[in-house]
Design a protein around this motif. Sequence first.
Motif, PDB file in Angstrom:
ATOM      1  N   PRO A  13       0.831  -1.206   0.000  1.00 36.50           N
ATOM      2  CA  PRO A  13       0.000   0.000   0.000  1.00 36.50           C
ATOM      3  C   PRO A  13       0.865   1.256   0.000  1.00 36.50           C
ATOM      4  CG  PRO A  13       0.045  -0.967   2.192  1.00 36.50           C
ATOM      5  CD  PRO A  13       0.821  -1.899   1.303  1.00 36.50           C
ATOM      6  N   ARG A  14       0.268   2.333  -0.435  1.00 40.63           N
ATOM      7  CA  ARG A  14       0.975   3.609  -0.404  1.00 40.63           C
ATOM      8  C   ARG A  14       0.838   4.240   0.971  1.00 40.63           C
ATOM      9  NH1 ARG A  14      -1.990   5.402  -5.929  1.00 40.63           N
ATOM     10  NH2 ARG A  14      -0.771   4.065  -7.293  1.00 40.63           N
ATOM     11  N   ARG A  19       1.212   8.490  -1.466  1.00 40.13           N
ATOM     12  CA  ARG A  19      -0.128   8.996  -1.858  1.00 40.13           C
ATOM     13  C   ARG A  19      -0.043  10.436  -2.343  1.00 40.13           C
ATOM     14  NH1 ARG A  19      -1.951   6.872   2.993  1.00 40.13           N
ATOM     15  NH2 ARG A  19      -2.448   8.926   3.846  1.00 40.13           N
ATOM     16  N   TYR A  20       0.666  11.253  -1.575  1.00 37.25           N
ATOM     17  CA  TYR A  20       0.766  12.664  -1.946  1.00 37.25           C
ATOM     18  C   TYR A  20       1.561  12.824  -3.249  1.00 37.25           C
ATOM     19  CZ  TYR A  20      -1.072  14.017   2.660  1.00 37.25           C
ATOM     20  OH  TYR A  20      -1.865  14.187   3.772  1.00 37.25           O
ATOM     21  N   MET A  22       1.794  10.621  -5.683  1.00 36.93           N
ATOM     22  CA  MET A  22       0.944  10.200  -6.808  1.00 36.93           C
ATOM     23  C   MET A  22      -0.117  11.254  -7.114  1.00 36.93           C
ATOM     24  SD  MET A  22       2.151   7.466  -8.023  1.00 36.93           S
ATOM     25  CE  MET A  22       0.853   7.128  -9.194  1.00 36.93           C
ATOM     26  N   TRP A  65       1.709   1.862  -9.213  1.00 30.72           N
ATOM     27  CA  TRP A  65       0.720   1.176 -10.034  1.00 30.72           C
ATOM     28  C   TRP A  65      -0.666   1.420  -9.429  1.00 30.72           C
ATOM     29  CZ3 TRP A  65       2.611  -4.400 -11.669  1.00 30.72           C
ATOM     30  CH2 TRP A  65       3.861  -4.300 -12.289  1.00 30.72           C
ATOM     31  N   ASP A 304      -1.555  -4.655  -0.653  1.00 26.77           N
ATOM     32  CA  ASP A 304      -2.089  -3.289  -0.793  1.00 26.77           C
ATOM     33  C   ASP A 304      -3.554  -3.165  -0.411  1.00 26.77           C
ATOM     34  OD1 ASP A 304      -2.989  -4.707  -2.962  1.00 26.77           O
ATOM     35  OD2 ASP A 304      -2.570  -3.148  -4.441  1.00 26.77           O
ATOM     36  N   LEU A 305      -4.118  -4.216   0.173  1.00 24.07           N
ATOM     37  CA  LEU A 305      -5.511  -4.147   0.632  1.00 24.07           C
ATOM     38  C   LEU A 305      -5.602  -3.866   2.130  1.00 24.07           C
ATOM     39  CD1 LEU A 305      -6.848  -7.148  -1.477  1.00 24.07           C
ATOM     40  CD2 LEU A 305      -7.247  -4.729  -1.938  1.00 24.07           C
ATOM     41  N   VAL A 306      -4.459  -3.697   2.753  1.00 24.36           N
ATOM     42  CA  VAL A 306      -4.443  -3.318   4.176  1.00 24.36           C
ATOM     43  C   VAL A 306      -3.611  -2.037   4.315  1.00 24.36           C
ATOM     44  CG1 VAL A 306      -4.746  -5.668   5.072  1.00 24.36           C
ATOM     45  CG2 VAL A 306      -2.441  -4.814   4.653  1.00 24.36           C
ATOM     46  N   PRO A 307      -3.770  -1.314   5.424  1.00 26.49           N
ATOM     47  CA  PRO A 307      -2.947  -0.106   5.598  1.00 26.49           C
ATOM     48  C   PRO A 307      -1.455  -0.451   5.680  1.00 26.49           C
ATOM     49  CG  PRO A 307      -4.808  -0.109   7.118  1.00 26.49           C
ATOM     50  CD  PRO A 307      -4.756  -1.473   6.507  1.00 26.49           C
TER      51      PRO A 307
ATOM     52  N   TRP B  90      -5.628   4.372   6.165  1.00 21.02           N
ATOM     53  CA  TRP B  90      -5.954   4.543   4.758  1.00 21.02           C
ATOM     54  C   TRP B  90      -5.775   3.267   3.946  1.00 21.02           C
ATOM     55  CZ3 TRP B  90      -8.541   8.823   3.855  1.00 21.02           C
ATOM     56  CH2 TRP B  90      -8.361   9.906   4.714  1.00 21.02           C
ATOM     57  N   ASN B  96      -5.853   6.663  -6.917  1.00 21.08           N
ATOM     58  CA  ASN B  96      -5.193   7.177  -5.714  1.00 21.08           C
ATOM     59  C   ASN B  96      -6.244   7.642  -4.703  1.00 21.08           C
ATOM     60  OD1 ASN B  96      -2.665   7.634  -4.443  1.00 21.08           O
ATOM     61  ND2 ASN B  96      -2.848   9.828  -4.819  1.00 21.08           N
ATOM     62  N   PHE B 146     -12.413  -3.761   8.983  1.00 25.71           N
ATOM     63  CA  PHE B 146     -11.611  -4.861   9.528  1.00 25.71           C
ATOM     64  C   PHE B 146     -12.287  -5.303  10.823  1.00 25.71           C
ATOM     65  CE2 PHE B 146      -8.128  -2.519   7.237  1.00 25.71           C
ATOM     66  CZ  PHE B 146      -7.843  -3.522   6.326  1.00 25.71           C
TER      67      PHE B 146
END
Lengths: 347, 335
Positions: A13-14, A19-20, A22, A65, A304-307, B90, B96, B146
């Motif tokens: 994950p980002r 995030r910023y 991207m 990605w 990438d599906l979790v923080p 997040w 994004n 979760f």
Amino acid sequence: MVKFWASVLGGYPRGRLARYTMRDLDSGVLEPYKGLVELERASALVVGAQLASGMRFVVDGMLDWHDIFRPFAEAWRNVYLDGIIRYFDNNFFYRIPVFRGEPEPQRLVLPGRVKGLKMLAEPAGVKIVVPGPLTMVKMGRNESGLSDYDLVDRVASVLALEVREAVANGAVFIQIDEPFLSDPEASRDDARAAAEAASRIAREAGTAVTALAVYFDSPKPDVYEELIDSKVSLVSLDVGDAPARAIELLREKGCGGHGLVLGVIDARRIHDDSYSNVRDLVAKAIDACRELEEVGLTTTTWLDLVPLRFSLRKTYILGLYTERLAADLGGEAVIPISAKPEPYLAG
Amino acid sequence: MAAYTVPKAFPTTVVGSYPKLPSAQEALRRQRKGEISEDEFKRLVREAIRGVIEDYIWAGVDILSDGEQSREDMVVYFAERLRGYAPGEWVRIFDNVYFRKPIIVGRVEWVSPMALDDWEYARSVSGGRPVKVILTGPYTMLEWSFDLHYGDRREAILDLARAIRREVDEYLARGAKYVQIDEPALSTRPWREEAELAGEALEVIFRGVSAKRIVHICFGRIERILPYILDYPVDQFDLEFKNSNFRLLPYLKEYGYDKELGYGVIDVHSLQVESVEEVKKAIDYLMKLDIIGPEKIYIDPDCGLKRLPRRIAREKLRNMVEAAKLARKEWAGEE
């Protein structure tokens, strides 16, 4: 003695920095070069986490990605991106790649990434992931005029070129992701097409290890029978999502002479995985495929599906459990950072 | 206030969310930073809701929503107001775009009305047009959270259902006529057991409810769960069609569908505004399949409009309403 090694299945994950970055790249506020530097900083974090956790092969996190198809679709002629649609049973959506003709690469996605990652990854090996041609076609829209299977073949050709160049630049592990094969709608013919496509890609991988990865569930037995005909080194299965079915599958069908990678660390939930459950699963899988000399352990899907915080924790758990399993099951853990350089790293 | 008469054939409606208007954006931003009081937050949100309602009325929509202006996200908003939840971190939804996926850390319980103020305010400025109550369903609440407490999905979903039912009671006591439960996650696990579990939860939410009972499902392989959900205790299924190129329609025919249908004819992920002719053609397609009559068909977008620019959302709704008017004339002889 069975050797155990670990590697996360795919992307991370980002965090806030990625995030910023991207956001600023997508909106044109940030120059591409500066964005690249920021993303490398973010990537170094997840590479470091993998190395510190003893991963044998590491990924750069694929932080830039937006989904697994997008970087390739954007790099190919005759493919454009349409609206978003849900990615399997996740609250995650991808842009639909629409094929309006045979895909033709305008540029390559992977070689540059591998170059950047190789130095950072040592002493572990560089792993790259490509979308499975069947999954990309099935999850996309085929307006090419070709049959789906012909299009799968063309996509495989382009990905084979990507892989050849990635290996030439230092990638040592190539993973082909075909989660569609776990879908109840996947047929034996689909599996055959996916297996042939994976074989075609693997042929271009030279000495690199190749893996065909199926996740989000276990494939149906008839699908599995076909996919293990693929000429890849390893079959990677998500055994964590439906453990009973996965073990039954391995007992009934074996591994087809392939090495095995087992997705045992739950990458869609944030609780700490139970060591005893993981140990039982791995022991049963080894028992089902007695010829195994090596077993790779991985996450059930991309992280990438979790923080970010939990993705790092899961990475650590994967490494920790791999070491413990090797000790408990009378095997040996392959941990690059504590081992002599392996042949693929020489020079 | 004069009562508004909803057309009998092809009434138009919305699924719920609308682009965040500037005052709502400001309210949410300042609330996150702890810069404003609850009263100031409500004042800013109300300003936004008024703008949303004005847009709906300008477009000619019959059955409205509050535009979900105070909801940062359809799950997070309720999670922040239910006992048993902790704030999340997040997690990406697409591109994004991220949401703070909440965490269940204890038994989920209703505490106090969660979205009642917004609904009441929307109703007060809607010029008599009905405003739907729109709440996120228990299945989706669990799937998009979760869970560190229950471990048992059924137990968690039923507790969530009880909490949501308690919320629904607040609206029923104030005369709500339309109650919509949003279950977009239901299409992600299209198995009989999952559909039955969600159905059990809907029984809890809708038992004895005399208002129109609606469930909204979108973006997935809905055709796979369709046979298992047709007996749900609802009056209307509100479904996405446009984005999936109407592939669901033949299945409705095949299964002898006879409930009301919220017919999604607007792609909420595309900036291209559907023309009146395009929407009318979609309505004609449904009518020619002869599945249900025009009095059972509610024309609306595929899903919430929140991802669109406001100008595009308005134009899409306007064209949708115009197409419904043409269809009304042609298929029901109504002006």
